[in-house]
Design an enzyme around this catalytic site. Sequence first.
Site, PDB file in Angstrom:
ATOM      1  N   PRO A  64     -25.450 -24.136  42.344  1.00 26.72           N
ATOM      2  CA  PRO A  64     -25.022 -23.029  41.481  1.00 26.72           C
ATOM      3  C   PRO A  64     -24.957 -21.663  42.154  1.00 26.72           C
ATOM      4  O   PRO A  64     -25.695 -20.734  41.814  1.00 26.72           O
ATOM      5  CB  PRO A  64     -26.054 -23.061  40.360  1.00 26.72           C
ATOM      6  CG  PRO A  64     -27.305 -23.547  41.041  1.00 26.72           C
ATOM      7  CD  PRO A  64     -26.819 -24.558  42.060  1.00 26.72           C
ATOM      8  N   CYS A  65     -24.037 -21.525  43.085  1.00 25.65           N
ATOM      9  CA  CYS A  65     -23.906 -20.264  43.811  1.00 25.65           C
ATOM     10  C   CYS A  65     -23.483 -19.115  42.892  1.00 25.65           C
ATOM     11  O   CYS A  65     -23.681 -17.953  43.240  1.00 25.65           O
ATOM     12  CB  CYS A  65     -22.955 -20.416  44.991  1.00 25.65           C
ATOM     13  SG  CYS A  65     -21.341 -21.040  44.575  1.00 25.65           S
ATOM     14  N   HIS A  66     -22.959 -19.439  41.714  1.00 30.46           N
ATOM     15  CA  HIS A  66     -22.606 -18.387  40.757  1.00 30.46           C
ATOM     16  C   HIS A  66     -23.848 -17.652  40.253  1.00 30.46           C
ATOM     17  O   HIS A  66     -23.747 -16.556  39.734  1.00 30.46           O
ATOM     18  CB  HIS A  66     -21.814 -18.971  39.574  1.00 30.46           C
ATOM     19  CG  HIS A  66     -22.548 -19.988  38.781  1.00 30.46           C
ATOM     20  ND1 HIS A  66     -22.645 -21.311  39.188  1.00 30.46           N
ATOM     21  CD2 HIS A  66     -23.242 -19.888  37.621  1.00 30.46           C
ATOM     22  CE1 HIS A  66     -23.368 -21.973  38.293  1.00 30.46           C
ATOM     23  NE2 HIS A  66     -23.736 -21.143  37.335  1.00 30.46           N
TER      24      HIS A  66
END
Length: 168
Positions: free
Chosen positions: A134-136
């Site tokens: 989940p780089c967001h």
Amino acid sequence: MELYYSVFKTAAGWIAALASTDGLLTNTLPQDTEQQAFSLLQIKTGVARFQADMFTGLQKKMVGYFKGAKVTFPERLDMSAATTFQREVWQATRTIPYGESRSYKWLAEKIGRPKATRAVGGALGKNPLPIIVPCHRVIGSNGDLTGFTGGLDIKIKLLELEGAIKKR
């Protein structure tokens, strides 16, 4: 190495995924059409076989995620093409809880490289597994929503979906 793919629809659009026998290699962010999602996998015809059954669990989780369910993705991941540094960053990113965010600085410190903030951003920019890694959820130290390969609008939508930020 055997490669398999699938393309499926969620409330947010079409997602394509590619896996080896060792685990999931890549997935796309939601696209408007099945063909757009498939083309983002950048696989040549005949290189990978369509195998929907292999992706049933992932499909159910992605469908749930885009309906607003709190989902964890414990999928087997094949990160064999990544550098050691990228794997460290991506694995640490997976520890960021749903609905929360952390800074690039936090992530650099988490992997024991406090001065590698920019390198962390570079590794996240090459993340082949958005949502699952989940780089967001990674933001600037000052709270700014910086950088996202899918674009800031999608980053905002994902963070709003998870309740990490208020809807604008």
